[in-house]
Design an enzyme around this catalytic site. Structure first.
Site, mmCIF file in Angstrom:
data_model
loop_
_atom_site.group_PDB
_atom_site.id
_atom_site.type_symbol
_atom_site.label_atom_id
_atom_site.label_comp_id
_atom_site.label_asym_id
_atom_site.label_seq_id
_atom_site.Cartn_x
_atom_site.Cartn_y
_atom_site.Cartn_z
ATOM 1 N N THR A 131 -21.374 -3.927 -14.783
ATOM 2 C CA THR A 131 -20.434 -2.880 -14.357
ATOM 3 C C THR A 131 -19.090 -3.481 -13.942
ATOM 4 O OG1 THR A 131 -22.259 -1.483 -13.640
ATOM 5 C CG2 THR A 131 -20.096 -0.986 -12.710
ATOM 6 N N ASP A 179 0.839 -1.203 0.000
ATOM 7 C CA ASP A 179 0.000 0.000 0.000
ATOM 8 C C ASP A 179 0.873 1.253 0.000
ATOM 9 O OD1 ASP A 179 -2.196 -1.679 0.101
ATOM 10 O OD2 ASP A 179 -2.240 -1.690 2.288
ATOM 11 N N LYS A 208 0.042 -7.921 -2.951
ATOM 12 C CA LYS A 208 -1.302 -7.351 -3.053
ATOM 13 C C LYS A 208 -1.192 -5.852 -3.333
ATOM 14 C CE LYS A 208 -4.042 -6.515 0.620
ATOM 15 N NZ LYS A 208 -4.542 -5.169 0.326
ATOM 16 N N ARG A 240 1.353 -2.511 6.734
ATOM 17 C CA ARG A 240 2.126 -1.560 7.522
ATOM 18 C C ARG A 240 3.126 -2.206 8.468
ATOM 19 N NH1 ARG A 240 -3.176 1.584 9.217
ATOM 20 N NH2 ARG A 240 -3.970 -0.479 8.717
ATOM 21 N N LYS A 252 -11.897 -5.493 -4.508
ATOM 22 C CA LYS A 252 -13.175 -5.684 -3.790
ATOM 23 C C LYS A 252 -14.357 -5.225 -4.635
ATOM 24 C CE LYS A 252 -11.116 -4.998 0.787
ATOM 25 N NZ LYS A 252 -9.902 -4.236 0.409
ATOM 26 N N PHE A 253 -14.534 -5.858 -5.787
ATOM 27 C CA PHE A 253 -15.668 -5.537 -6.641
ATOM 28 C C PHE A 253 -16.967 -5.735 -5.861
ATOM 29 C CE2 PHE A 253 -12.381 -6.705 -9.754
ATOM 30 C CZ PHE A 253 -12.425 -5.578 -10.565
HETATM 31 P P1 5BU Z 1 -2.259 -3.445 7.064
HETATM 32 O O1 5BU Z 1 -1.353 -2.284 6.846
HETATM 33 O O2 5BU Z 1 -1.467 -4.757 7.272
HETATM 34 O O3 5BU Z 1 -3.303 -3.219 8.105
HETATM 35 O O4 5BU Z 1 -2.998 -3.584 5.630
HETATM 36 C C1 5BU Z 1 -3.988 -4.524 5.377
HETATM 37 C C2 5BU Z 1 -4.375 -4.499 3.932
HETATM 38 O O5 5BU Z 1 -5.356 -5.507 3.704
HETATM 39 C C3 5BU Z 1 -4.967 -3.214 3.420
HETATM 40 O O6 5BU Z 1 -4.548 -3.043 2.086
HETATM 41 C C4 5BU Z 1 -6.451 -3.428 3.451
HETATM 42 O O7 5BU Z 1 -7.124 -2.722 2.430
HETATM 43 C C5 5BU Z 1 -6.550 -4.920 3.201
HETATM 44 N N1 5BU Z 1 -7.701 -5.553 3.857
HETATM 45 C C6 5BU Z 1 -7.868 -5.554 5.225
HETATM 46 O O8 5BU Z 1 -7.063 -5.000 5.943
HETATM 47 N N2 5BU Z 1 -8.935 -6.198 5.777
HETATM 48 C C7 5BU Z 1 -9.886 -6.830 5.042
HETATM 49 O O9 5BU Z 1 -10.806 -7.425 5.566
HETATM 50 C C8 5BU Z 1 -9.698 -6.811 3.623
HETATM 51 C C9 5BU Z 1 -8.608 -6.187 3.072
HETATM 52 BR BR1 5BU Z 1 -10.936 -7.689 2.571
#
Ligand code: 5BU
Length: 398
Positions: A123, A61, A83, A368, A116-117
Protein backbone atom coordinates in the site's frame (compact mmCIF):
# COMPACT_ATOMS: atom_id res chain seq x y z
CA UNK A 1 32.63 29.08 13.36
CA UNK A 2 32.82 26.24 10.88
CA UNK A 3 35.44 26.55 8.21
CA UNK A 4 34.23 27.35 4.72
CA UNK A 5 36.57 24.75 3.20
CA UNK A 6 34.97 21.70 1.71
CA UNK A 7 36.93 19.58 4.10
CA UNK A 8 37.33 21.68 7.14
CA UNK A 9 40.10 20.98 9.60
CA UNK A 10 37.97 20.17 12.62
CA UNK A 11 38.05 16.44 12.03
CA UNK A 12 39.97 16.35 15.27
CA UNK A 13 36.86 17.46 17.16
CA UNK A 14 35.98 13.93 18.04
CA UNK A 15 34.66 11.77 20.76
CA UNK A 16 38.18 11.50 22.15
CA UNK A 17 37.64 14.85 23.85
CA UNK A 18 34.14 14.00 25.01
CA UNK A 19 33.97 10.23 25.26
CA UNK A 20 30.38 10.19 26.46
CA UNK A 21 29.12 12.08 23.44
CA UNK A 22 28.77 10.87 19.90
CA UNK A 23 31.31 12.52 17.56
CA UNK A 24 28.61 13.86 15.26
CA UNK A 25 27.44 16.13 18.07
CA UNK A 26 30.56 18.24 17.85
CA UNK A 27 31.50 17.79 14.21
CA UNK A 28 30.47 20.49 11.79
CA UNK A 29 27.81 19.79 9.23
CA UNK A 30 30.50 20.02 6.58
CA UNK A 31 32.71 17.45 8.25
CA UNK A 32 29.74 15.13 8.51
CA UNK A 33 28.93 15.64 4.84
CA UNK A 34 32.21 13.97 3.94
CA UNK A 35 32.31 11.15 6.48
CA UNK A 36 32.82 7.78 4.78
CA UNK A 37 29.57 6.02 3.95
CA UNK A 38 27.45 9.16 4.00
CA UNK A 39 24.72 8.70 1.36
CA UNK A 40 24.52 11.30 -1.44
CA UNK A 41 21.32 12.96 -0.24
CA UNK A 42 22.53 13.21 3.36
CA UNK A 43 25.80 14.65 2.13
CA UNK A 44 23.96 17.14 -0.05
CA UNK A 45 21.71 18.23 2.80
CA UNK A 46 24.63 18.70 5.18
CA UNK A 47 26.55 20.77 2.63
CA UNK A 48 23.47 22.83 1.86
CA UNK A 49 23.06 23.56 5.57
CA UNK A 50 26.71 24.53 5.87
CA UNK A 51 26.85 26.77 2.80
CA UNK A 52 23.53 28.51 3.48
CA UNK A 53 24.23 28.59 7.21
CA UNK A 54 20.74 27.47 7.99
CA UNK A 55 19.52 24.50 9.99
CA UNK A 56 15.92 25.69 9.76
CA UNK A 57 13.14 23.70 8.11
CA UNK A 58 9.94 25.59 7.37
CA UNK A 59 6.75 23.64 7.94
CA UNK A 60 4.67 25.22 5.18
CA UNK A 61 1.27 24.24 6.53
CA UNK A 62 -0.90 26.43 4.31
CA UNK A 63 -4.17 25.71 2.56
CA UNK A 64 -3.67 26.76 -1.06
CA UNK A 65 -1.09 26.34 -3.80
CA UNK A 66 -0.68 30.09 -4.15
CA UNK A 67 0.11 30.48 -0.45
CA UNK A 68 2.51 27.56 -0.54
CA UNK A 69 4.45 28.87 -3.52
CA UNK A 70 4.50 32.39 -2.13
CA UNK A 71 5.87 31.33 1.24
CA UNK A 72 8.42 29.02 -0.40
CA UNK A 73 9.67 31.85 -2.54
CA UNK A 74 9.61 34.42 0.25
CA UNK A 75 11.39 32.32 2.87
CA UNK A 76 13.39 29.96 0.66
CA UNK A 77 16.70 31.72 1.27
CA UNK A 78 16.42 31.22 5.03
CA UNK A 79 15.82 27.47 5.04
CA UNK A 80 17.51 24.20 4.17
CA UNK A 81 14.30 22.16 3.92
CA UNK A 82 10.69 23.01 3.20
CA UNK A 83 8.23 20.59 4.72
CA UNK A 84 4.85 20.07 3.11
CA UNK A 85 1.56 18.41 3.94
CA UNK A 86 0.36 18.29 0.35
CA UNK A 87 -2.95 16.79 1.44
CA UNK A 88 -3.94 19.99 3.24
CA UNK A 89 -3.43 22.10 0.12
CA UNK A 90 -6.99 22.39 -1.21
CA UNK A 91 -6.05 22.92 -4.87
CA UNK A 92 -2.91 20.75 -5.02
CA UNK A 93 -2.10 19.55 -8.54
CA UNK A 94 0.99 18.45 -10.41
CA UNK A 95 1.46 22.05 -11.38
CA UNK A 96 1.82 22.93 -7.71
CA UNK A 97 4.48 20.27 -7.34
CA UNK A 98 6.29 21.39 -10.46
CA UNK A 99 6.31 25.01 -9.40
CA UNK A 100 7.49 24.10 -5.91
CA UNK A 101 10.36 22.05 -7.35
CA UNK A 102 11.38 25.03 -9.47
CA UNK A 103 11.43 27.33 -6.44
CA UNK A 104 13.40 24.76 -4.46
CA UNK A 105 16.05 24.65 -7.15
CA UNK A 106 16.21 28.40 -7.45
CA UNK A 107 16.28 29.10 -3.71
CA UNK A 108 18.17 25.91 -2.90
CA UNK A 109 16.27 23.83 -0.40
CA UNK A 110 15.10 20.24 -0.20
CA UNK A 111 11.41 19.35 -0.21
CA UNK A 112 10.18 17.05 2.54
CA UNK A 113 6.63 15.70 2.34
CA UNK A 114 5.60 14.93 5.91
CA UNK A 115 3.41 12.00 4.81
CA UNK A 116 4.11 9.73 7.79
CA UNK A 117 3.48 6.50 5.92
CA UNK A 118 2.23 3.69 8.14
CA UNK A 119 0.81 0.70 6.29
CA UNK A 120 1.83 -2.55 4.66
CA UNK A 121 4.54 -2.35 2.01
CA UNK A 122 2.30 -2.85 -1.00
CA UNK A 123 0.00 0.00 0.00
CA UNK A 124 2.70 2.52 0.89
CA UNK A 125 4.37 1.94 -2.47
CA UNK A 126 1.22 3.08 -4.22
CA UNK A 127 0.67 5.98 -1.84
CA UNK A 128 4.26 7.13 -2.35
CA UNK A 129 4.70 6.74 -6.10
CA UNK A 130 1.19 6.76 -7.56
CA UNK A 131 -2.25 8.22 -6.89
CA UNK A 132 -3.02 11.89 -7.33
CA UNK A 133 -0.04 13.05 -5.26
CA UNK A 134 2.89 11.02 -6.64
CA UNK A 135 5.06 12.14 -3.75
CA UNK A 136 8.14 10.21 -4.88
CA UNK A 137 8.31 12.25 -8.05
CA UNK A 138 8.76 15.64 -6.40
CA UNK A 139 9.82 15.28 -2.73
CA UNK A 140 13.42 14.39 -2.04
CA UNK A 141 12.47 13.44 1.51
CA UNK A 142 9.45 11.82 3.06
CA UNK A 143 8.88 10.05 6.35
CA UNK A 144 7.40 6.87 7.74
CA UNK A 145 6.33 5.38 11.01
CA UNK A 146 8.00 2.09 11.83
CA UNK A 147 5.15 0.47 13.73
CA UNK A 148 4.29 -1.68 10.66
CA UNK A 149 7.80 -3.17 10.84
CA UNK A 150 10.93 -2.79 8.70
CA UNK A 151 9.30 -3.83 5.42
CA UNK A 152 7.88 -0.33 5.18
CA UNK A 153 11.41 0.95 4.59
CA UNK A 154 12.20 -1.70 1.98
CA UNK A 155 8.94 -1.03 0.19
CA UNK A 156 9.42 2.74 0.07
CA UNK A 157 13.01 2.30 -1.12
CA UNK A 158 11.81 0.03 -3.92
CA UNK A 159 9.19 2.58 -4.99
CA UNK A 160 11.78 5.36 -4.86
CA UNK A 161 14.17 3.30 -7.00
CA UNK A 162 11.45 2.68 -9.56
CA UNK A 163 10.66 6.38 -9.74
CA UNK A 164 14.33 7.25 -10.22
CA UNK A 165 14.82 4.46 -12.77
CA UNK A 166 11.83 5.63 -14.79
CA UNK A 167 13.33 9.10 -14.81
CA UNK A 168 16.78 7.96 -15.80
CA UNK A 169 15.50 5.75 -18.58
CA UNK A 170 13.58 8.65 -20.01
CA UNK A 171 10.04 7.74 -19.06
CA UNK A 172 9.24 11.23 -17.94
CA UNK A 173 6.18 10.90 -15.83
CA UNK A 174 8.03 12.46 -12.93
CA UNK A 175 7.42 15.98 -11.88
CA UNK A 176 10.23 18.16 -13.05
CA UNK A 177 10.76 21.84 -12.64
CA UNK A 178 11.44 22.06 -16.33
CA UNK A 179 8.48 23.21 -18.36
CA UNK A 180 7.17 20.65 -20.78
CA UNK A 181 7.53 21.67 -24.42
CA UNK A 182 3.81 22.29 -24.55
CA UNK A 183 3.71 24.06 -21.21
CA UNK A 184 2.90 27.47 -22.52
CA UNK A 185 0.90 28.61 -19.50
CA UNK A 186 2.35 31.82 -18.28
CA UNK A 187 0.46 32.36 -15.09
CA UNK A 188 3.15 30.57 -13.13
CA UNK A 189 5.93 32.28 -14.97
CA UNK A 190 8.78 32.89 -12.62
CA UNK A 191 8.68 29.41 -11.19
CA UNK A 192 10.14 27.69 -14.23
CA UNK A 193 13.76 28.47 -13.52
CA UNK A 194 14.84 25.01 -12.48
CA UNK A 195 17.04 22.87 -14.60
CA UNK A 196 16.97 19.18 -15.12
CA UNK A 197 19.91 17.33 -13.69
CA UNK A 198 19.69 14.12 -15.63
CA UNK A 199 22.09 11.35 -14.87
CA UNK A 200 23.37 12.94 -11.71
CA UNK A 201 22.14 10.21 -9.50
CA UNK A 202 25.24 9.10 -7.70
CA UNK A 203 27.05 10.61 -4.78
CA UNK A 204 28.88 13.86 -5.13
CA UNK A 205 32.22 14.71 -3.70
CA UNK A 206 34.26 17.85 -3.38
CA UNK A 207 36.08 16.69 -6.51
CA UNK A 208 32.76 16.44 -8.31
CA UNK A 209 32.10 20.03 -7.38
CA UNK A 210 35.39 21.06 -8.94
CA UNK A 211 34.73 19.01 -12.05
CA UNK A 212 31.34 20.57 -12.35
CA UNK A 213 32.81 24.02 -12.50
CA UNK A 214 34.85 23.01 -15.54
CA UNK A 215 32.28 20.93 -17.31
CA UNK A 216 29.14 22.96 -16.83
CA UNK A 217 27.57 23.76 -20.16
CA UNK A 218 27.28 27.37 -21.17
CA UNK A 219 23.53 27.22 -21.18
CA UNK A 220 23.55 25.93 -17.66
CA UNK A 221 25.89 28.69 -16.54
CA UNK A 222 23.54 31.22 -18.00
CA UNK A 223 20.70 29.56 -16.15
CA UNK A 224 22.64 29.67 -12.89
CA UNK A 225 23.30 33.36 -13.27
CA UNK A 226 19.64 33.86 -13.90
CA UNK A 227 18.70 31.66 -10.96
CA UNK A 228 20.88 33.48 -8.53
CA UNK A 229 19.90 37.01 -9.35
CA UNK A 230 17.33 37.39 -6.63
CA UNK A 231 19.46 35.84 -3.93
CA UNK A 232 22.59 37.76 -4.82
CA UNK A 233 20.78 41.05 -5.02
CA UNK A 234 19.78 40.56 -1.40
CA UNK A 235 23.29 39.51 -0.47
CA UNK A 236 24.82 42.52 -2.13
CA UNK A 237 22.68 44.76 0.02
CA UNK A 238 23.73 42.86 3.12
CA UNK A 239 27.41 42.83 2.16
CA UNK A 240 27.54 46.60 2.22
CA UNK A 241 27.17 46.51 5.98
CA UNK A 242 29.52 43.57 6.64
CA UNK A 243 33.16 43.82 7.68
CA UNK A 244 35.50 42.74 4.86
CA UNK A 245 36.34 39.33 6.36
CA UNK A 246 32.71 38.45 6.93
CA UNK A 247 31.82 39.61 3.43
CA UNK A 248 34.59 37.43 1.97
CA UNK A 249 33.40 34.47 4.03
CA UNK A 250 29.87 34.95 2.80
CA UNK A 251 31.03 35.26 -0.80
CA UNK A 252 33.00 32.01 -0.48
CA UNK A 253 29.97 30.23 0.93
CA UNK A 254 27.72 31.50 -1.82
CA UNK A 255 30.22 30.43 -4.45
CA UNK A 256 30.20 26.93 -2.96
CA UNK A 257 26.44 26.95 -2.88
CA UNK A 258 26.43 27.80 -6.58
CA UNK A 259 28.83 24.97 -7.32
CA UNK A 260 26.84 22.55 -5.22
CA UNK A 261 24.05 22.88 -7.77
CA UNK A 262 20.66 21.23 -7.51
CA UNK A 263 19.97 18.20 -5.34
CA UNK A 264 20.92 14.82 -6.76
CA UNK A 265 17.91 13.02 -8.19
CA UNK A 266 17.68 10.52 -5.37
CA UNK A 267 15.26 9.99 -2.54
CA UNK A 268 15.66 9.63 1.20
CA UNK A 269 13.54 8.60 4.15
CA UNK A 270 13.16 9.98 7.65
CA UNK A 271 11.85 7.62 10.30
CA UNK A 272 9.50 8.97 12.95
CA UNK A 273 11.47 7.96 16.01
CA UNK A 274 9.85 10.36 18.46
CA UNK A 275 6.96 12.79 18.25
CA UNK A 276 6.50 16.22 19.73
CA UNK A 277 2.97 15.60 20.93
CA UNK A 278 2.15 15.00 24.58
CA UNK A 279 1.84 11.35 25.55
CA UNK A 280 3.35 10.05 22.31
CA UNK A 281 3.97 6.31 22.28
CA UNK A 282 7.03 6.76 20.06
CA UNK A 283 9.52 6.64 22.89
CA UNK A 284 11.95 4.39 24.74
CA UNK A 285 12.23 0.91 23.23
CA UNK A 286 10.20 2.00 20.21
CA UNK A 287 12.71 4.74 19.44
CA UNK A 288 15.60 2.33 19.89
CA UNK A 289 14.02 -0.19 17.52
CA UNK A 290 13.52 2.59 15.02
CA UNK A 291 17.22 3.51 15.15
CA UNK A 292 18.09 -0.15 14.70
CA UNK A 293 15.97 -0.31 11.55
CA UNK A 294 17.66 2.82 10.23
CA UNK A 295 21.09 1.26 10.71
CA UNK A 296 20.05 -1.68 8.56
CA UNK A 297 19.02 0.66 5.73
CA UNK A 298 21.68 3.36 5.77
CA UNK A 299 21.43 3.53 1.98
CA UNK A 300 17.96 5.08 2.21
CA UNK A 301 17.39 6.40 5.72
CA UNK A 302 18.71 9.95 5.98
CA UNK A 303 17.68 10.35 9.59
CA UNK A 304 14.85 10.83 12.02
CA UNK A 305 12.02 12.99 13.10
CA UNK A 306 12.98 13.11 16.73
CA UNK A 307 13.28 15.33 19.74
CA UNK A 308 17.02 14.77 20.05
CA UNK A 309 20.10 13.54 18.24
CA UNK A 310 19.97 9.74 18.06
CA UNK A 311 23.44 8.88 16.77
CA UNK A 312 24.91 6.50 19.29
CA UNK A 313 27.03 3.90 17.53
CA UNK A 314 30.20 4.19 15.54
CA UNK A 315 29.31 4.99 11.94
CA UNK A 316 26.02 6.69 12.78
CA UNK A 317 25.59 9.91 10.87
CA UNK A 318 21.83 10.29 10.83
CA UNK A 319 20.28 13.74 10.68
CA UNK A 320 17.71 14.54 13.36
CA UNK A 321 14.94 16.96 12.45
CA UNK A 322 12.87 18.27 15.34
CA UNK A 323 9.31 19.62 15.17
CA UNK A 324 7.61 21.30 18.09
CA UNK A 325 10.00 24.26 18.10
CA UNK A 326 8.97 27.76 19.08
CA UNK A 327 10.31 31.03 20.34
CA UNK A 328 8.50 33.56 22.48
CA UNK A 329 7.25 36.36 20.23
CA UNK A 330 9.90 38.97 19.53
CA UNK A 331 9.73 42.23 21.45
CA UNK A 332 7.30 44.49 19.67
CA UNK A 333 4.98 41.61 18.90
CA UNK A 334 6.70 40.41 15.74
CA UNK A 335 6.26 36.81 16.84
CA UNK A 336 3.55 34.53 15.58
CA UNK A 337 1.23 32.34 17.58
CA UNK A 338 2.00 32.35 21.27
CA UNK A 339 4.73 29.82 21.88
CA UNK A 340 3.80 29.25 25.47
CA UNK A 341 5.06 25.65 25.40
CA UNK A 342 1.85 24.03 24.11
CA UNK A 343 -0.76 24.74 21.43
CA UNK A 344 -3.82 23.41 23.25
CA UNK A 345 -3.99 20.36 20.97
CA UNK A 346 -1.14 18.31 22.32
CA UNK A 347 1.77 19.97 20.56
CA UNK A 348 4.70 20.64 22.88
CA UNK A 349 7.31 23.29 22.09
CA UNK A 350 10.95 23.71 22.95
CA UNK A 351 13.29 26.49 21.87
CA UNK A 352 15.77 26.06 19.00
CA UNK A 353 18.53 26.25 21.61
CA UNK A 354 17.09 23.39 23.63
CA UNK A 355 16.55 21.27 20.52
CA UNK A 356 19.97 21.82 18.97
CA UNK A 357 22.38 22.59 21.80
CA UNK A 358 20.93 20.63 24.69
CA UNK A 359 19.33 17.74 22.83
CA UNK A 360 21.65 17.42 19.84
CA UNK A 361 19.08 17.81 17.09
CA UNK A 362 20.40 18.96 13.71
CA UNK A 363 17.49 20.77 12.08
CA UNK A 364 14.57 22.58 13.70
CA UNK A 365 11.14 22.41 12.07
CA UNK A 366 9.00 25.49 12.55
CA UNK A 367 5.51 26.14 11.24
CA UNK A 368 3.13 28.46 13.03
CA UNK A 369 5.92 30.25 14.86
CA UNK A 370 6.94 31.71 11.49
CA UNK A 371 3.74 31.53 9.47
CA UNK A 372 1.77 33.39 12.15
CA UNK A 373 4.21 36.28 12.31
CA UNK A 374 3.45 39.71 10.89
CA UNK A 375 6.87 39.81 9.26
CA UNK A 376 7.51 36.22 8.24
CA UNK A 377 10.85 36.93 6.69
CA UNK A 378 12.20 38.60 9.82
CA UNK A 379 10.79 35.82 11.97
CA UNK A 380 12.32 33.11 9.79
CA UNK A 381 15.67 34.84 10.11
CA UNK A 382 15.23 35.05 13.88
CA UNK A 383 14.63 31.29 14.07
CA UNK A 384 17.50 30.62 11.66
CA UNK A 385 19.90 32.70 13.71
CA UNK A 386 18.86 31.12 17.01
CA UNK A 387 19.19 27.60 15.67
CA UNK A 388 22.49 28.37 13.96
CA UNK A 389 23.98 29.93 17.09
CA UNK A 390 22.93 26.85 19.07
CA UNK A 391 24.70 24.64 16.53
CA UNK A 392 27.88 26.75 16.65
CA UNK A 393 27.88 26.58 20.42
CA UNK A 394 27.45 22.82 20.31
CA UNK A 395 30.37 22.41 17.91
CA UNK A 396 32.54 24.65 20.09
CA UNK A 397 31.64 22.60 23.16
CA UNK A 398 33.70 19.74 21.70
P1 5BU B 1 4.05 23.90 14.21
O1 5BU B 1 3.11 24.88 13.61
O2 5BU B 1 5.50 24.45 14.26
O3 5BU B 1 3.59 23.34 15.51
O4 5BU B 1 4.05 22.71 13.12
C1 5BU B 1 4.77 21.53 13.29
C2 5BU B 1 4.68 20.68 12.05
O5 5BU B 1 5.47 19.51 12.25
C3 5BU B 1 3.31 20.21 11.65
O6 5BU B 1 3.25 20.18 10.25
C4 5BU B 1 3.21 18.82 12.19
O7 5BU B 1 2.39 17.99 11.39
C5 5BU B 1 4.65 18.35 12.12
N1 5BU B 1 5.01 17.39 13.17
C6 5BU B 1 4.96 17.71 14.51
O8 5BU B 1 4.57 18.80 14.87
N2 5BU B 1 5.35 16.79 15.43
C7 5BU B 1 5.78 15.54 15.11
O9 5BU B 1 6.16 14.76 15.96
C8 5BU B 1 5.82 15.23 13.71
C9 5BU B 1 5.45 16.17 12.78
BR1 5BU B 1 6.44 13.57 13.21
Amino acid sequence: MPSTDDRDPDQSLSSAAVPARHPTLTQTYLTRAFLPGTPPLTSYLLRLIAYKQTNLCLSADVGTSAELLAVADELGDSICVLKTHCDIVADWTERTARALVAIARRRRFLIFEDRKFGDIGSTVQKQYAAGPLRIASWAELTNAHVFPGPAIITALKEAADQTIAAYNTGVHTEISAEPRPDDSDDDDEGYHHGRRDRGRKGGRTGADDDDDAASTALTEQAMRRHDSISQNSRDDDDDATLPAAAAADRAARLARLERLGPAPYVRGLLLVAQMSSAGSLCAGAYTEACVGMARRRRDFVVGFIAQEGLNAEEGDNFVSLTPGVGLAPAAGGAGGAERGGVDGLGQLYVSPRTAVLERGSDVVIVGRGILGAKDRRAEAERYREEAWRAYEERVRSG
